[in-house]
Design a protein around this motif. Structure first.
Motif, PDB file in Angstrom:
ATOM      1  N   GLU A 348       0.893  -1.122  -0.160  1.00 52.09           N
ATOM      2  CA  GLU A 348       0.035  -0.060  -0.065  1.00 52.09           C
ATOM      3  C   GLU A 348       0.793   1.449   0.166  1.00 52.09           C
ATOM      4  N   PHE A 349       0.385   2.187  -0.526  1.00 53.85           N
ATOM      5  CA  PHE A 349       1.280   3.543  -0.858  1.00 53.85           C
ATOM      6  C   PHE A 349       0.102   4.885  -0.760  1.00 53.85           C
ATOM      7  N   ARG A 350       0.083   5.213   0.295  1.00 54.10           N
ATOM      8  CA  ARG A 350      -0.502   6.586   0.597  1.00 54.10           C
ATOM      9  C   ARG A 350      -1.990   6.408   0.364  1.00 54.10           C
ATOM     10  N   GLY A 351      -2.729   5.144   0.551  1.00 57.79           N
ATOM     11  CA  GLY A 351      -3.999   4.834   0.364  1.00 57.79           C
ATOM     12  C   GLY A 351      -4.320   4.146  -0.929  1.00 57.79           C
ATOM     13  N   LEU A 352      -3.138   3.951  -1.701  1.00 55.74           N
ATOM     14  CA  LEU A 352      -3.442   3.290  -3.016  1.00 55.74           C
ATOM     15  C   LEU A 352      -3.008   1.677  -2.684  1.00 55.74           C
ATOM     16  N   PRO A 353      -3.969   0.851  -2.981  1.00 58.72           N
ATOM     17  CA  PRO A 353      -3.690  -0.571  -2.776  1.00 58.72           C
ATOM     18  C   PRO A 353      -2.871  -0.998  -3.919  1.00 58.72           C
ATOM     19  N   ILE A 354      -1.961  -1.790  -3.456  1.00 60.16           N
ATOM     20  CA  ILE A 354      -1.169  -2.356  -4.561  1.00 60.16           C
ATOM     21  C   ILE A 354      -0.903  -4.203  -4.406  1.00 60.16           C
ATOM     22  N   PRO A 355      -2.014  -4.680  -5.316  1.00 56.88           N
ATOM     23  CA  PRO A 355      -2.097  -6.079  -4.805  1.00 56.88           C
ATOM     24  C   PRO A 355      -0.828  -6.816  -5.531  1.00 56.88           C
ATOM     25  N   LYS A 356      -0.470  -8.096  -4.846  1.00 53.66           N
ATOM     26  CA  LYS A 356       0.667  -8.746  -5.546  1.00 53.66           C
ATOM     27  C   LYS A 356       0.632  -9.013  -6.800  1.00 53.66           C
ATOM     28  N   GLY A 357       1.552  -9.069  -7.625  1.00 52.76           N
ATOM     29  CA  GLY A 357       1.398  -9.051  -9.042  1.00 52.76           C
ATOM     30  C   GLY A 357       1.433  -7.731  -9.759  1.00 52.76           C
ATOM     31  N   THR A 358       1.287  -6.616  -9.095  1.00 53.46           N
ATOM     32  CA  THR A 358       1.122  -5.283  -9.882  1.00 53.46           C
ATOM     33  C   THR A 358       2.488  -4.972 -10.466  1.00 53.46           C
ATOM     34  N   LEU A 359       2.369  -4.659 -11.777  1.00 45.58           N
ATOM     35  CA  LEU A 359       3.222  -4.078 -12.709  1.00 45.58           C
ATOM     36  C   LEU A 359       3.575  -2.701 -12.740  1.00 45.58           C
ATOM     37  N   PHE A 360       4.801  -2.171 -12.359  1.00 48.28           N
ATOM     38  CA  PHE A 360       4.942  -0.777 -12.478  1.00 48.28           C
ATOM     39  C   PHE A 360       6.001  -0.476 -13.524  1.00 48.28           C
ATOM     40  N   SER A 361       5.880   0.670 -14.389  1.00 45.69           N
ATOM     41  CA  SER A 361       6.635   1.247 -15.358  1.00 45.69           C
ATOM     42  C   SER A 361       7.190   2.604 -14.610  1.00 45.69           C
ATOM     43  N   ILE A 362       8.350   2.761 -14.186  1.00 49.59           N
ATOM     44  CA  ILE A 362       8.828   3.921 -13.534  1.00 49.59           C
ATOM     45  C   ILE A 362       9.441   4.764 -14.487  1.00 49.59           C
ATOM     46  N   TYR A 363       8.842   5.819 -14.914  1.00 43.33           N
ATOM     47  CA  TYR A 363       9.139   6.542 -16.138  1.00 43.33           C
ATOM     48  C   TYR A 363      10.133   7.573 -15.688  1.00 43.33           C
ATOM     49  N   ILE A 364      11.399   7.227 -15.860  1.00 39.59           N
ATOM     50  CA  ILE A 364      12.663   8.144 -15.677  1.00 39.59           C
ATOM     51  C   ILE A 364      12.646   9.417 -16.323  1.00 39.59           C
ATOM     52  N   HIS A 365      12.214   9.307 -17.548  1.00 40.51           N
ATOM     53  CA  HIS A 365      12.262  10.444 -18.310  1.00 40.51           C
ATOM     54  C   HIS A 365      11.253  11.277 -17.997  1.00 40.51           C
ATOM     55  N   GLY A 366      10.130  11.037 -17.532  1.00 39.94           N
ATOM     56  CA  GLY A 366       9.011  11.688 -17.021  1.00 39.94           C
ATOM     57  C   GLY A 366       9.576  12.398 -15.733  1.00 39.94           C
ATOM     58  N   LEU A 367      10.192  11.610 -14.701  1.00 35.76           N
ATOM     59  CA  LEU A 367      10.675  12.390 -13.753  1.00 35.76           C
ATOM     60  C   LEU A 367      11.606  13.399 -14.047  1.00 35.76           C
ATOM     61  N   HIS A 368      12.509  13.096 -14.814  1.00 34.89           N
ATOM     62  CA  HIS A 368      13.615  14.274 -15.179  1.00 34.89           C
ATOM     63  C   HIS A 368      12.897  15.479 -15.878  1.00 34.89           C
ATOM     64  N   HIS A 369      11.766  15.221 -16.389  1.00 30.86           N
ATOM     65  CA  HIS A 369      11.303  16.480 -17.275  1.00 30.86           C
ATOM     66  C   HIS A 369      10.070  16.960 -16.443  1.00 30.86           C
ATOM     67  N   HIS A 370       9.802  16.671 -15.240  1.00 27.46           N
ATOM     68  CA  HIS A 370       8.472  16.994 -14.700  1.00 27.46           C
ATOM     69  C   HIS A 370       8.717  18.486 -14.375  1.00 27.46           C
ATOM     70  N   PRO A 371       7.579  19.302 -14.825  1.00 27.40           N
ATOM     71  CA  PRO A 371       7.875  20.649 -14.738  1.00 27.40           C
ATOM     72  C   PRO A 371       7.639  21.268 -13.238  1.00 27.40           C
ATOM     73  N   GLN A 372       6.963  20.358 -12.365  1.00 29.36           N
ATOM     74  CA  GLN A 372       6.872  20.577 -10.949  1.00 29.36           C
ATOM     75  C   GLN A 372       8.028  20.380 -10.258  1.00 29.36           C
ATOM     76  N   LEU A 373       8.857  19.532 -10.763  1.00 33.25           N
ATOM     77  CA  LEU A 373      10.124  19.218 -10.023  1.00 33.25           C
ATOM     78  C   LEU A 373      11.594  19.705 -10.512  1.00 33.25           C
ATOM     79  N   TRP A 374      11.257  20.381 -11.693  1.00 38.74           N
ATOM     80  CA  TRP A 374      12.364  20.884 -12.211  1.00 38.74           C
ATOM     81  C   TRP A 374      12.014  22.336 -12.950  1.00 38.74           C
ATOM     82  N   PRO A 375      12.459  23.571 -12.318  1.00 35.82           N
ATOM     83  CA  PRO A 375      11.902  24.871 -12.972  1.00 35.82           C
ATOM     84  C   PRO A 375      12.757  24.799 -14.346  1.00 35.82           C
TER      85      PRO A 375
END
Length: 460
Positions: A348-375
């Motif tokens: 579980e993460f901040r109220g988000l249930p994460i069942p066993k077997g959940t697949l995540f795509s961690i979008y690093i390019h999106g992190l690096h270009h996030h306008p709220q994270l990088w002026p």
């Protein structure tokens, strides 16, 4: 006490992702950016229209998966599928076997060995610089057009081959190895993005053809390993292959088997040249766009008393602006632009249930270009990585080498190599944009240029 309702993520319907699967396969970054711009930092969609996944550019969720709760998440079969072609090395291994290999290999990248490898890197870089100087001098008007990605692939291959085998690969071997790795990457990524084509790939022999590439790759690397094993011990160079041959497991004092050694060397060759070649290519493209940054590197080098000689390993930290250029390049063009993880158990993460077997795509390019994270997220601003820069970089907003326990073991090797090439190149050359410069991206396993990245080179 009032119950808290679980978080329900926005979802792209299966039919929409299926219809858009070809566009996603061709331009994944542009399409993922559109999804997250519409639905927020985390959303559900279907890979290839078939497989449910959660795509995220939320740094807190990424930190939860990669660091805080990392034992509950492993790389998924999307990465494990590479075992078929590259073997079970650090990149593809998991669990206790991965940890055992990590502990065995980690000492090969400690500072003392990096200092010795720096001199080897400098020899390769100087050889490349001398050859390029001759070509520039012979070019009409002293202006030479080069595909900088091809140039940097050769340099990075020479460095990792020398660092691993103590010698340069022959040009035909290097070309063949690079070609096979590119073909394997492109095909494997296609099987992930368009899984409905797998029966066709089987029927047409495409899988079999790429299996043959893998066997050829392994035969080439095995030949170098057996040459070393047959050589007199007194002649063995102090390189990464010898380190792997000499390493012994803590639990039984045994060395690696030949097949395990082969798997690790394959990963070293792929990861050791691919990320560096891409980062260097994008870096020189950015310097061609921003010649003032290249000039500042030269000024910093002169101020440190290093204008006429290459720096020693321990002197590299005296050149922080050159390091900031590398960091900013890898923010704009992260070598590993996306990661996969699968939940091993319910979470579980901040109220988000994460069942066993959940697949995540961690979008690093999106992190690096996030306008709220990088002026000014799309701007090239190396100074954002200065120690006193404001605002500070949020945790897990910057992951050019991944994060958590699976942080890339060769990250310092790569950063040292890139800095040495940057310093020598800017000392001797200027890089210029041309009408043929087209900086399109090709997001395979790593973020490559889509086509030849043409730059003009002149003497400094």
């Amino acid at each position: 006490m009032k119950a808290v309702s679980p978080v329900i993520l926005p979802q792209v319907p299966r039919w929409r992702t299926l219809l858009g699967s070809l566009a996603m396969a061709r331009q994944p970054i542009q399409n993922l950016n559109r999804v997250l711009a519409r639905h927020g930092d985390t959303a559900r969609l279907y890979l290839g229209g078939l497989r449910p996944t959660i795509i995220t550019r939320d740094p807190a969720l990424v930190q939860h998966i990669l660091q805080k709760n990392h034992r509950r998440y492993l790389k998924s079969d999307l990465t494990h599928g590479l075992i078929r072609y590259l073997g079970r090395g650090l990149l593809t291994n998991e669990g206790a076997d991965w940890l055992r290999q990590r502990r065995l290999i980690q000492p090969g990248f400690h500072r003392q060995r990096l200092a010795a490898l720096t001199r080897l890197m400098q020899g390769v870089v100087e050889q490349w610089r001398l050859g390029l100087q001759q070509r520039v001098q012979a070019a009409p008007g002293g202006r030479l057009r080069v595909d900088i990605h091809q140039e940097m692939t050769q340099v990075a291959f020479d460095i990792i081959a020398r660092a691993t085998f103590g010698t340069n690969m022959t040009a035909p071997e290097q070309f063949r190895l690079s070609d096979m790795l590119t073909r394997i990457q492109a095909f494997y990524v296609r099987t992930v993005r368009q899984p409905y084509l797998r029966p066709w790939f089987t029927a047409t022999g495409t899988f079999a053809r790429h299996d043959a590439f893998s066997r050829e790759l392994r035969a080439l690397v095995r030949g170098y390993i057996r040459q070393r094993l047959a050589a007199p011990p007194a002649t063995a160079p102090d390189d990464l292959l010898q380190m792997l041959l000499d390493a012994r497991y803590e639990d039984n004092g045994e060395p690696m088997s030949e097949d395990q050694l082969l798997d690790e060397v394959n990963i070293l060759l792929l990861a050791g040249h691919e990320t560096s070649a891409n980062a260097l290519s994008w870096m020189f493209y950015l310097l061609a766009c921003h010649p003032d940054a290249a000039e500042r590197v030269q000024q910093e080098r002169s101020a440190a008393g290093l204008a006429t000689r290459p720096p020693e390993f321990q002197e590299l930290p005296q050149l922080p602006y050159s390091q900031q250029i590398i960091q900013e390049t890898m923010r704009l063009y992260p070598p590993a632009w996306i990661l996969d993880r699968v939940a091993l158990e319910d979470d579980e993460f901040r109220g988000l249930p994460i069942p066993k077997g959940t697949l995540f795509s961690i979008y690093i390019h999106g992190l690096h270009h996030h306008p709220q994270l990088w002026p000014e997220a799309e701007m090239f601003r190396p100074e954002r990585f200065a120690p006193d820069a404001a605002p500070p970089i949020p945790p897990y907003a910057y992951l050019p080498f991944g994060g958590g326990p699976r942080l890339c073991v060769g990250n310092h090797f790569a950063l040292t190599e890139i800095q040495l090439v940057l310093l020598e190149a800017t000392r001797c050359f200027q890089f210029h944009l041309t009408s043929a410069t087209v900086p399109g991206t090709d997001p395979l396993i790593t973020l490559r240029p889509k086509a030849p990245l043409w730059l003009d080179v002149t003497a400094q």
